[in-house]
Design an enzyme around this catalytic site. Sequence first.
Site, short mmCIF file in Angstrom:
data_model
loop_
_atom_site.label_atom_id
_atom_site.label_comp_id
_atom_site.label_asym_id
_atom_site.label_seq_id
_atom_site.Cartn_x
_atom_site.Cartn_y
_atom_site.Cartn_z
N VAL A 24 -2.53 29.72 -11.92
CA VAL A 24 -2.89 30.25 -10.60
C VAL A 24 -3.97 31.29 -10.82
CG1 VAL A 24 -0.70 29.75 -9.42
CG2 VAL A 24 -0.98 31.91 -10.65
N SER A 25 -4.70 31.59 -9.76
CA SER A 25 -5.87 32.47 -9.91
C SER A 25 -5.55 33.95 -9.90
CB SER A 25 -6.88 32.17 -8.81
OG SER A 25 -7.33 30.84 -8.95
N THR A 26 -4.50 34.35 -9.20
CA THR A 26 -4.22 35.78 -9.08
C THR A 26 -2.77 36.09 -9.43
OG1 THR A 26 -3.63 35.61 -6.75
CG2 THR A 26 -5.94 36.03 -7.26
N GLN A 64 0.10 35.21 -6.92
CA GLN A 64 0.49 33.82 -6.70
C GLN A 64 1.60 33.46 -7.69
OE1 GLN A 64 -3.49 32.19 -7.25
NE2 GLN A 64 -3.54 31.61 -5.08
#
EC number: 3.1.22.-
Length: 190
Positions: free
Chosen positions: A8-10, A13
């Site tokens: 996931v990007s962050t 999340q």
Amino acid sequence: MLIGYTRVSTDDQHLDNQRSALRAAGCQRIYEEKISGAKRARPELNKLLDHMREGDVLVATRLDRLALATRDLLELAEILNRAGVGLRSLGEPWADTTSPSGKMVLTVFSGIAEFERSLIAERTTAGRLAAKSKGIRFGRPPKLSAEQIALGHRLSSEGTSVREVARMLNCHHATLYRAIGTYITPADSN
């Protein structure tokens, strides 16, 4: 061995859904990270690639978990192929290099990417030639101006050492030697 990869990007999340899907698909080991897919240097993906052995299959819930750019995905697929490792996406059933149809689809995509790279190379070459014909110079700007080169040539021909002239012009003596070696006097240019 099926080895999963979740991303996931962050930090806010969650990986829970991806993790569950990979376990349900039979992944014995799962590498997880929270980092942008646009970054090429991803520590957990690199660890996964180091861990994989011939006959293993890298499984992701979706291809965009592995790479956002098609070129990056194809590079990854090629690395896996050379290592004898398969690639499978749970969300894109056509992306399964362990099946003949999946290999064919990836081969077609690779061919398209190679074609695109050759078109880019042609356009780049044409652009560079057009720019050069307009007098645009590429590369690092010269350290010495034409006037400095002429001065360096004159001083060194009058007996001043090249190293001393280079100190005066605030450059390395090798730079001055190269410049003087290609120096054309104003009289020569007529």
